[in-house]
Design a protein around this motif. Structure first.
Motif, PDB file in Angstrom:
ATOM      1  N   THR A 113      -0.962 -10.496   4.434  1.00 43.41           N
ATOM      2  CA  THR A 113      -1.924 -10.721   3.934  1.00 43.41           C
ATOM      3  C   THR A 113      -2.829  -9.453   3.421  1.00 43.41           C
ATOM      4  O   THR A 113      -3.067  -9.322   2.527  1.00 43.41           O
ATOM      5  CB  THR A 113      -3.049 -11.668   4.800  1.00 43.41           C
ATOM      6  N   ALA A 114      -2.741  -8.487   4.369  1.00 41.69           N
ATOM      7  CA  ALA A 114      -3.126  -7.270   4.021  1.00 41.69           C
ATOM      8  C   ALA A 114      -2.535  -6.496   2.732  1.00 41.69           C
ATOM      9  O   ALA A 114      -3.120  -5.978   2.040  1.00 41.69           O
ATOM     10  CB  ALA A 114      -3.014  -6.013   5.219  1.00 41.69           C
ATOM     11  N   LYS A 115      -1.391  -6.831   2.693  1.00 44.17           N
ATOM     12  CA  LYS A 115      -0.717  -6.161   1.430  1.00 44.17           C
ATOM     13  C   LYS A 115      -1.102  -6.695   0.254  1.00 44.17           C
ATOM     14  O   LYS A 115      -1.396  -6.230  -0.745  1.00 44.17           O
ATOM     15  CB  LYS A 115       1.112  -6.132   1.533  1.00 44.17           C
ATOM     16  N   ALA A 116      -1.466  -7.995   0.262  1.00 45.01           N
ATOM     17  CA  ALA A 116      -1.863  -8.800  -0.792  1.00 45.01           C
ATOM     18  C   ALA A 116      -3.111  -8.300  -1.177  1.00 45.01           C
ATOM     19  O   ALA A 116      -3.720  -8.384  -2.375  1.00 45.01           O
ATOM     20  CB  ALA A 116      -1.834 -10.403  -0.715  1.00 45.01           C
ATOM     21  N   ILE A 117      -4.108  -8.281  -0.146  1.00 40.64           N
ATOM     22  CA  ILE A 117      -5.472  -7.706  -0.478  1.00 40.64           C
ATOM     23  C   ILE A 117      -5.518  -6.304  -1.071  1.00 40.64           C
ATOM     24  O   ILE A 117      -6.069  -6.228  -2.150  1.00 40.64           O
ATOM     25  CB  ILE A 117      -6.156  -7.521   1.048  1.00 40.64           C
ATOM     26  N   LEU A 118      -4.691  -5.424  -0.723  1.00 38.61           N
ATOM     27  CA  LEU A 118      -4.517  -3.886  -1.297  1.00 38.61           C
ATOM     28  C   LEU A 118      -3.930  -3.980  -2.532  1.00 38.61           C
ATOM     29  O   LEU A 118      -4.296  -3.270  -3.525  1.00 38.61           O
ATOM     30  CB  LEU A 118      -3.868  -2.869  -0.199  1.00 38.61           C
ATOM     31  N   ASP A 119      -3.006  -4.919  -2.524  1.00 37.15           N
ATOM     32  CA  ASP A 119      -2.209  -4.850  -4.103  1.00 37.15           C
ATOM     33  C   ASP A 119      -3.176  -5.345  -5.178  1.00 37.15           C
ATOM     34  O   ASP A 119      -3.219  -4.940  -6.231  1.00 37.15           O
ATOM     35  CB  ASP A 119      -0.919  -6.029  -4.053  1.00 37.15           C
ATOM     36  N   GLU A 120      -4.127  -6.286  -4.658  1.00 39.07           N
ATOM     37  CA  GLU A 120      -4.954  -6.871  -5.708  1.00 39.07           C
ATOM     38  C   GLU A 120      -6.342  -5.925  -5.601  1.00 39.07           C
ATOM     39  O   GLU A 120      -6.764  -5.632  -6.967  1.00 39.07           O
ATOM     40  CB  GLU A 120      -5.469  -8.086  -5.151  1.00 39.07           C
ATOM     41  N   ASN A 121      -6.538  -5.154  -4.796  1.00 41.00           N
ATOM     42  CA  ASN A 121      -7.591  -4.198  -4.929  1.00 41.00           C
ATOM     43  C   ASN A 121      -7.411  -2.935  -4.001  1.00 41.00           C
ATOM     44  O   ASN A 121      -7.715  -2.913  -2.755  1.00 41.00           O
ATOM     45  CB  ASN A 121      -8.967  -4.951  -4.350  1.00 41.00           C
ATOM     46  N   PRO A 122      -6.744  -1.970  -4.422  1.00 42.73           N
ATOM     47  CA  PRO A 122      -6.595  -0.795  -3.629  1.00 42.73           C
ATOM     48  C   PRO A 122      -7.661  -0.080  -3.044  1.00 42.73           C
ATOM     49  O   PRO A 122      -7.525   0.536  -2.275  1.00 42.73           O
ATOM     50  CB  PRO A 122      -5.673   0.033  -4.621  1.00 42.73           C
ATOM     51  N   ASN A 123      -8.973  -0.554  -3.629  1.00 45.89           N
ATOM     52  CA  ASN A 123     -10.237   0.157  -3.053  1.00 45.89           C
ATOM     53  C   ASN A 123     -10.937  -0.930  -2.351  1.00 45.89           C
ATOM     54  O   ASN A 123     -12.182  -0.594  -2.032  1.00 45.89           O
ATOM     55  CB  ASN A 123     -10.759   0.661  -4.112  1.00 45.89           C
ATOM     56  N   ALA A 124     -10.472  -1.897  -1.628  1.00 46.48           N
ATOM     57  CA  ALA A 124     -11.072  -2.903  -0.892  1.00 46.48           C
ATOM     58  C   ALA A 124     -12.030  -2.316   0.201  1.00 46.48           C
ATOM     59  O   ALA A 124     -11.667  -1.311   0.884  1.00 46.48           O
ATOM     60  CB  ALA A 124     -10.161  -3.884  -0.303  1.00 46.48           C
ATOM     61  N   THR A 125     -13.185  -2.638  -0.067  1.00 48.64           N
ATOM     62  CA  THR A 125     -14.283  -2.354   1.119  1.00 48.64           C
ATOM     63  C   THR A 125     -13.885  -3.198   2.354  1.00 48.64           C
ATOM     64  O   THR A 125     -12.920  -4.063   2.445  1.00 48.64           O
ATOM     65  CB  THR A 125     -15.664  -2.521   0.585  1.00 48.64           C
ATOM     66  N   GLU A 126     -14.502  -2.604   3.432  1.00 50.61           N
ATOM     67  CA  GLU A 126     -14.568  -3.359   4.683  1.00 50.61           C
ATOM     68  C   GLU A 126     -14.624  -4.871   4.558  1.00 50.61           C
ATOM     69  O   GLU A 126     -13.986  -5.822   5.206  1.00 50.61           O
ATOM     70  CB  GLU A 126     -15.231  -2.722   5.796  1.00 50.61           C
ATOM     71  N   ASP A 127     -15.761  -5.371   3.961  1.00 46.26           N
ATOM     72  CA  ASP A 127     -16.259  -6.632   3.767  1.00 46.26           C
ATOM     73  C   ASP A 127     -15.096  -7.181   2.874  1.00 46.26           C
ATOM     74  O   ASP A 127     -14.785  -8.387   3.282  1.00 46.26           O
ATOM     75  CB  ASP A 127     -17.361  -6.534   3.188  1.00 46.26           C
ATOM     76  N   TRP A 165       3.462   2.170  -2.958  1.00 45.23           N
ATOM     77  CA  TRP A 165       3.859   1.021  -2.178  1.00 45.23           C
ATOM     78  C   TRP A 165       3.268  -0.502  -2.882  1.00 45.23           C
ATOM     79  O   TRP A 165       3.538  -1.206  -2.263  1.00 45.23           O
ATOM     80  CB  TRP A 165       3.049   1.220  -0.810  1.00 45.23           C
ATOM     81  N   ARG A 166       2.857  -0.279  -4.008  1.00 41.38           N
ATOM     82  CA  ARG A 166       2.420  -1.768  -4.497  1.00 41.38           C
ATOM     83  C   ARG A 166       3.266  -2.772  -4.586  1.00 41.38           C
ATOM     84  O   ARG A 166       3.205  -3.882  -4.315  1.00 41.38           O
ATOM     85  CB  ARG A 166       1.475  -1.682  -5.842  1.00 41.38           C
ATOM     86  N   GLU A 167       4.340  -2.248  -5.138  1.00 38.51           N
ATOM     87  CA  GLU A 167       5.743  -2.924  -5.225  1.00 38.51           C
ATOM     88  C   GLU A 167       6.482  -2.947  -3.899  1.00 38.51           C
ATOM     89  O   GLU A 167       6.844  -1.839  -3.407  1.00 38.51           O
ATOM     90  CB  GLU A 167       6.682  -2.646  -6.277  1.00 38.51           C
ATOM     91  N   VAL A 168       7.115  -4.271  -3.271  1.00 37.90           N
ATOM     92  CA  VAL A 168       8.025  -4.341  -2.298  1.00 37.90           C
ATOM     93  C   VAL A 168       9.128  -3.483  -2.785  1.00 37.90           C
ATOM     94  O   VAL A 168       9.797  -3.504  -3.793  1.00 37.90           O
ATOM     95  CB  VAL A 168       8.491  -5.537  -1.954  1.00 37.90           C
ATOM     96  N   ARG A 169       9.602  -2.567  -1.828  1.00 37.30           N
ATOM     97  CA  ARG A 169      10.632  -1.549  -2.213  1.00 37.30           C
ATOM     98  C   ARG A 169      12.197  -2.521  -1.490  1.00 37.30           C
ATOM     99  O   ARG A 169      12.132  -2.804  -0.519  1.00 37.30           O
ATOM    100  CB  ARG A 169      10.780  -0.284  -1.574  1.00 37.30           C
TER     101      ARG A 169
END
Length: 169
Positions: A113-127, A165-169
């Motif tokens: 889930t964290a990977k999906a969050i950061l892939d969608e928004n690499p600058n995601a805030t804590e919220d 790291w956005r793409e799975v290696r």
């Protein structure tokens, strides 16, 4: 009940796979029972706890309520598919380093889930991170360490996530 299995093709962790399964089987059942990918956990069986989370074409989905015909033809990434040639994915290492793992049962679903969050928004805030984790339950950590681990990856403590790291290696 009609018990004949059907042929399904999907890509799992970057590898084309053919499985023979009854169409009423869930993606979770196929991953665990047919492909022996047991990192994906079984919990509530109704999409409430998130321990069964995998990535389907890069989006976090609950595999316990997705039937195998829905996954056919798509790219599925499980926790086993994150580790690359250079070792653990930054999120996996960050969860270890930040003590975001206690019993570990929720960890694979949290990391995906964290990977999906950061892939969608690499600058995601804590919220943004906390909102993105909604639907993934942890009964041990209180989420603070989980959020800190994700923020460390976001902040570059484990390399340039957006470019490396956005793409799975």
């Amino acid at each position: 009940m009609f018990e004949e299995k059907m042929r399904f093709e999907l890509s799992v962790n970057g590898r084309k796979r053919v499985v023979y399964a009854h169409p009423s089987m869930t993606l979770l059942e196929v991953l665990r029972d047919e492909l022996n990918l047991t990192g994906t956990k079984r919990g509530c069986d109704d999409s409430n706890c998130g321990v069964c989370t995998v990535l389907l074409d890069g989006k976090a989905v609950k595999s316990c309520t997705m039937f195998i015909p829905q996954a056919a033809g798509h790219e599925v990434t499980t926790i086993e598919g994150l580790e690359g040639e250079n070792g653990l994915h930054p999120l996996q290492q960050a969860f270890i380093d930040h003590f975001a793992v206690q019993c570990g049962y929720c960890t694979p679903g949290m990391i995906l889930t964290a990977k999906a969050i950061l892939d969608e928004n690499p600058n995601a805030t804590e919220d943004d991170i906390r909102e993105g984790l909604h639907g993934n339950l942890c009964r041990c950590t209180g989420y603070k360490k989980i959020v800190e681990a994700i923020e460390a990856v976001r902040d570059g403590d484990y390399g340039d996530y957006a470019s490396e790291w956005r793409e799975v290696r």
